[in-house]
Design a protein around this motif. Structure first.
Motif, short mmCIF file in Angstrom:
data_model
loop_
_atom_site.label_atom_id
_atom_site.label_comp_id
_atom_site.label_asym_id
_atom_site.label_seq_id
_atom_site.Cartn_x
_atom_site.Cartn_y
_atom_site.Cartn_z
N GLY A 208 0.87 -1.09 -0.02
CA GLY A 208 -0.02 -0.09 -0.01
C GLY A 208 0.69 1.20 0.04
O GLY A 208 0.64 2.26 -0.80
N LEU A 209 1.83 1.52 0.89
CA LEU A 209 2.90 2.47 0.88
C LEU A 209 3.52 2.79 -0.49
O LEU A 209 3.78 3.60 -1.07
CB LEU A 209 3.78 2.35 2.05
N ALA A 210 4.13 1.47 -0.95
CA ALA A 210 4.88 1.33 -2.12
C ALA A 210 3.88 1.93 -3.31
O ALA A 210 4.61 2.49 -4.32
CB ALA A 210 5.43 0.07 -2.23
N THR A 211 2.70 1.76 -3.32
CA THR A 211 1.56 2.15 -4.32
C THR A 211 1.45 3.73 -4.19
O THR A 211 1.70 4.34 -5.33
CB THR A 211 0.48 1.46 -4.26
N ALA A 212 1.10 3.94 -2.94
CA ALA A 212 0.65 5.48 -2.66
C ALA A 212 1.87 6.39 -3.03
O ALA A 212 1.75 7.54 -3.55
CB ALA A 212 0.25 5.64 -1.27
#
Length: 368
Positions: A208-212
């Motif tokens: 999620g962080l790597a996407t956002a």
């Protein structure tokens, strides 16, 4: 919950054990229980949660708990959008929208996985160069040291060895069009996000962080270009791009190792999802598959440029940078399969932009 038996525990019990310093009834505590109970949040709630997570005083154990728990129950688009909005708040003033770049051609924002690649060849700087030469756009790419799970060459490592791929420390520095575009390091742009680096290296399952973090738009870009880690994230990434107000977006899935590089073997084909904002504010999407034959090229039996990378005695980052610099300077890297991959990838991107431009023209808009 305890209704299943006397030996079970609930979210509050787990929080008390894992993060005893989080006060019961506090906003952090409320968020923790919701996540542990598999309750989903809307964009505003997730933004509030991550505003708290980016504070240095928030207990690190609570931060370590949230990211993987969100992934285990699969983040929804609204939650990823809230994360991205929260990350944008951490950007320093020199890169904020209140300090825009100097006037000039529109910007394209290119976002590759920051953990790089292990067994294939990255070509992102050539994509940045292509957008500038063919489509008259200034290119900007955000980079960072890898936080894992892969630790092979990434865009930051490769561009450090290229000629004319400047790392800028303020929007005001982005004048002209350097050969490989501009590069912004997360450590310069968002120290609060970058502070998660050490934690992310030891916490598993936090895409999620790597996407956002891919959506941090410091230049007011007209086009967002990125790749999806996993096919289910493709539509979610389009949702985020639209939620953040990007005029247009191109999302690639089935790229090599989740990157923007298109396959050239006959074993699989890249898939491209385009999104464009129309004059009434709504968005229209279009998807297509694109392989070597679509670019007028013959399919390879294997992705042999990656095999040669693994067999080379040279450091991988140096090997890749030499291929990229050679292609940019001479029109050929000396590796026929890598050259074909570049041509196929650029051709696929051109098809996406042509669709976007046609839709914008039909509603009286341009890619600017």
């Amino acid at each position: 919950g305890r209704t299943r038996g006397d030996d079970t525990c609930n979210g509050a019990d787990l929080l008390a054990i894992a993060t005893p310093s989080v006060e019961p009834g506090s906003r952090l505590h409320q968020f923790g229980i919701r996540i542990l109970d598999y309750k989903y949040m809307d964009a505003k709630e997730t933004e509030e949660l991550f505003d708290l997570l980016f504070l240095p005083e928030t207990p690190i154990a609570f931060k370590a708990l949230c990211a993987p728990c969100l992934r285990i129950r699969h983040e929804i688009s609204d939650e990823l959008l809230g994360m991205a909005r929260s990350i944008m708040k951490t950007v320093i003033p020199e890169f904020s929208h209140s300090s825009p770049p100097p006037p000039g051609p529109p910007f394209v924002h290119i976002a590759e996985p920051m953990d790089g690649i292990n067994k294939s060849v990255m070509l992102t700087p050539l994509l940045a160069r292509h957008f500038q030469i063919k489509w008259n756009m200034r290119s900007v790419t955000h980079i960072s040291s890898s936080s894992g799970p892969k630790f092979g060459p990434n865009t930051k490592d490769i561009t450090a060895l290229l000629e004319d791929a400047p790392r800028v420390t303020a929007n005001a520095s982005m004048t002209g069009s350097p050969k490989f575009g501009y590069y912004i390091d997360q450590s310069d742009c968002s120290p609060a996000m970058h502070a998660w680096q050490a934690l992310r290296k030891v916490v598993m399952k936090r895409p999620g962080l790597a996407t956002a973090e891919k959506f941090v738009d410091t230049a007011g870009c007209s086009l967002f270009v990125s790749s999806a880690f996993h096919p289910p994230y493709t539509e979610k990434m389009a949702d985020i791009a639209e939620g953040l107000g990007f005029p247009a977006a191109i999302i690639v899935r089935r790229g090599l190792e989740g990157s923007l590089a298109f396959p050239v073997s006959g074993k699989r084909t890249a898939e491209v999802l385009c999104s464009v904002r129309l004059s009434d504010g709504s968005y229209e999407r279009h998807s297509f598959a694109f392989g070597p034959t679509d670019a007028g090229e013959e399919a390879e039996e294997e992705e042999t440029d990656g095999l040669r990378l693994l067999e080379s005695e040279r450091p991988p980052v140096e090997y890749i940078a030499t291929l990229i610099q050679g292609y940019a300077d001479e029109g050929s890297s000396g590796d026929a399969v890598f050259d074909k991959r570049v041509r196929v990838t650029l051709s696929g991107m051109d098809q996406a932009i042509l669709w976007i431009q046609a839709k914008q023209a039909s509603s009286g808009q341009t890619l600017s």
